[in-house]
Design an enzyme around this catalytic site. Structure first.
Site, PDB file in Angstrom:
ATOM      1  N   LYS A  53      -5.413  27.706  28.852  1.00  0.00           N
ATOM      2  CA  LYS A  53      -4.361  27.745  27.823  1.00  0.00           C
ATOM      3  C   LYS A  53      -4.066  29.185  27.417  1.00  0.00           C
ATOM      4  O   LYS A  53      -2.903  29.581  27.275  1.00  0.00           O
ATOM      5  CB  LYS A  53      -4.792  26.917  26.600  1.00  0.00           C
ATOM      6  CG  LYS A  53      -4.733  25.416  26.861  1.00  0.00           C
ATOM      7  CD  LYS A  53      -5.379  24.574  25.757  1.00  0.00           C
ATOM      8  CE  LYS A  53      -5.424  23.108  26.184  1.00  0.00           C
ATOM      9  NZ  LYS A  53      -6.064  22.211  25.231  1.00  0.00           N
ATOM     10  N   GLN A  97      -9.622  22.653  20.047  1.00  0.00           N
ATOM     11  CA  GLN A  97      -9.945  21.887  21.252  1.00  0.00           C
ATOM     12  C   GLN A  97     -10.868  20.714  20.907  1.00  0.00           C
ATOM     13  O   GLN A  97     -11.858  20.866  20.191  1.00  0.00           O
ATOM     14  CB  GLN A  97     -10.606  22.813  22.290  1.00  0.00           C
ATOM     15  CG  GLN A  97     -10.886  22.166  23.638  1.00  0.00           C
ATOM     16  CD  GLN A  97      -9.623  21.782  24.407  1.00  0.00           C
ATOM     17  OE1 GLN A  97      -8.559  22.361  24.220  1.00  0.00           O
ATOM     18  NE2 GLN A  97      -9.737  20.788  25.265  1.00  0.00           N
ATOM     19  N   ASP A 120      -0.391  20.474  18.824  1.00  0.00           N
ATOM     20  CA  ASP A 120      -1.022  19.405  19.610  1.00  0.00           C
ATOM     21  C   ASP A 120      -0.409  18.041  19.273  1.00  0.00           C
ATOM     22  O   ASP A 120      -0.612  17.066  19.993  1.00  0.00           O
ATOM     23  CB  ASP A 120      -2.521  19.342  19.283  1.00  0.00           C
ATOM     24  CG  ASP A 120      -3.380  19.855  20.416  1.00  0.00           C
ATOM     25  OD1 ASP A 120      -2.970  19.716  21.575  1.00  0.00           O
ATOM     26  OD2 ASP A 120      -4.476  20.370  20.124  1.00  0.00           O
TER      27      ASP A 120
HETATM   28  N1  GUN Z   1      -8.962  17.614  24.612  1.00  0.00           N
HETATM   29  C1  GUN Z   1      -8.434  16.942  25.649  1.00  0.00           C
HETATM   30  N2  GUN Z   1      -7.093  17.041  25.660  1.00  0.00           N
HETATM   31  C2  GUN Z   1      -6.759  17.802  24.602  1.00  0.00           C
HETATM   32  C3  GUN Z   1      -5.520  18.275  24.091  1.00  0.00           C
HETATM   33  O1  GUN Z   1      -4.426  17.987  24.597  1.00  0.00           O
HETATM   34  N3  GUN Z   1      -5.611  19.049  22.974  1.00  0.00           N
HETATM   35  C4  GUN Z   1      -6.792  19.356  22.381  1.00  0.00           C
HETATM   36  N4  GUN Z   1      -6.770  20.095  21.284  1.00  0.00           N
HETATM   37  N5  GUN Z   1      -7.952  18.934  22.820  1.00  0.00           N
HETATM   38  C5  GUN Z   1      -7.939  18.166  23.936  1.00  0.00           C
END
Ligand code: GUN
Length: 295
Positions: A53, A97, A120
């Site tokens: 990311k 995350q 998100d």
């Molecule tokens: N863990 C798995 N997929 C995601 C996501 O799209 N965003 C976040 N913040 N954590 C995740």
């Protein structure tokens, strides 16, 4: 006949080029989109997602504020950091995350994020707005799935979509997005899960299958009809001694067999994965626009 492959890497690259141009334009107006990233603990999969990311932000010109915290970080410390980012005008998006360590209340942390910075799309405010069809930050993986269908020319209106998996991150939101009354949606949606009786009965009726169960081989060739469109959201590590790292990644679908019956199918890796990060970049740019009255 073998299916046409939906190339998520290619589609993601196209969208990222569009975003790069938008970021360059914003910068000319003095706006630099910023993403605050928080990772708690050392889960290897989460570490590699977060690194990807951050790299993606860099390549399109988004500023990223990287925060990697030890596994024993307290909820209070984490909330303090979230609040600091809420108040920081350089930060347009906040990404915590998931999953978080067990001693932290995930729902409380998601609730603490300013809904206007919730790139998100996990804050209940955005989840609710999405459900009633109001403008909201859409969660990245489900939105990536919808974009793959749209950009591959798959007609969803009136199609029977069977979603397998009811997570808050993928199954529930993607089902909801596809039943909305709008372009790229208007589908008839069936949502299956671990307590569904006779999963194959449902999947055999699907025009489009979205596999998000979290288990390899959840969808096998006998479970699909000819000409189906298959979107595989799964990312599972299976042992593989022939690989240097000792494992390989597979989806939730038996790709080799199902591709012989499907019309279109996403590979793993290289399908949905690159789209998730791309939609995060999209939301961050959108948030920066809104913050500066340019949306
Ligand atoms: N863990 C798995 N997929 C995601 C996501 O799209 N965003 C976040 N913040 N954590 C995740």
């Amino acid at each position: 006949m073998s299916a046409k492959i939906i190339d998520g890497k290619q589609i993601a690259a196209e969208i990222r080029e569009e975003l790069k141009a938008e970021v360059a334009e914003l910068k000319e107006q003095g706006v630099v989109p910023g993403l605050g990233v928080i990772l708690v603990g050392e889960d290897p999969a989460s570490q590699s997602y977060v690194t990807a990311k951050e790299r993606a932000c860099e390549t399109i010109g988004i500023f990223s504020d990287d925060n990697r915290l030890p596994a024993d970080t307290t909820q209070e410390e984490l909330l303090k950091l979230v609040n600091r980012m809420n108040d920081d005008p350089k930060i347009n998006g906040i990404l915590v995350q998931l999953p978080l360590p067990k001693h932290i209340d995930e729902a409380a942390v998601l609730l603490a994020i300013d809904p206007d910075k919730d790139v998100d799309g996990f804050h209940p405010m955005n989840v609710g707005k999405m459900m009633v069809g109001e403008k909201a930050f859409l969660p990245c993986t489900p939105n990536g799935v919808v974009q793959l269908l749209l950009r591959s020319g798959v007609e969803t209106a009136g199609a029977h979509v069977v979603v397998v998996g009811r997570s808050n991150i993928v199954g529930k939101p993607v089902a909801n997005m596809l039943l909305q009354k709008k372009e790229g949606a208007n589908a008839t949606v069936t949502l299956c899960h671990t307590r569904t009786k006779d999963l194959a009965f449902h999947t055999r009726q699907a025009d489009i299958i979205i596999a998000a169960s979290g288990w390899p081989n959840t969808i096998t060739a006998d479970m699909v009809k000819d000409g189906v469109v298959v979107i595989d959201v799964g990312v599972n590590r299976v042992e593989d001694a022939s690989r240097e790292r000792g494992y390989r990644l597979v989806g939730d679908v038996d790709f080799e067999e199902v591709k012989e019956k499907a019309a279109l199918i996403t590979p793993v890796p290289g399908g949905v994965g690159p789209m998730t990060i791309t939609m995060l970049l999209f939301n961050t740019v959108e948030s920066a626009r809104r913050a500066h009255g340019l949306a």
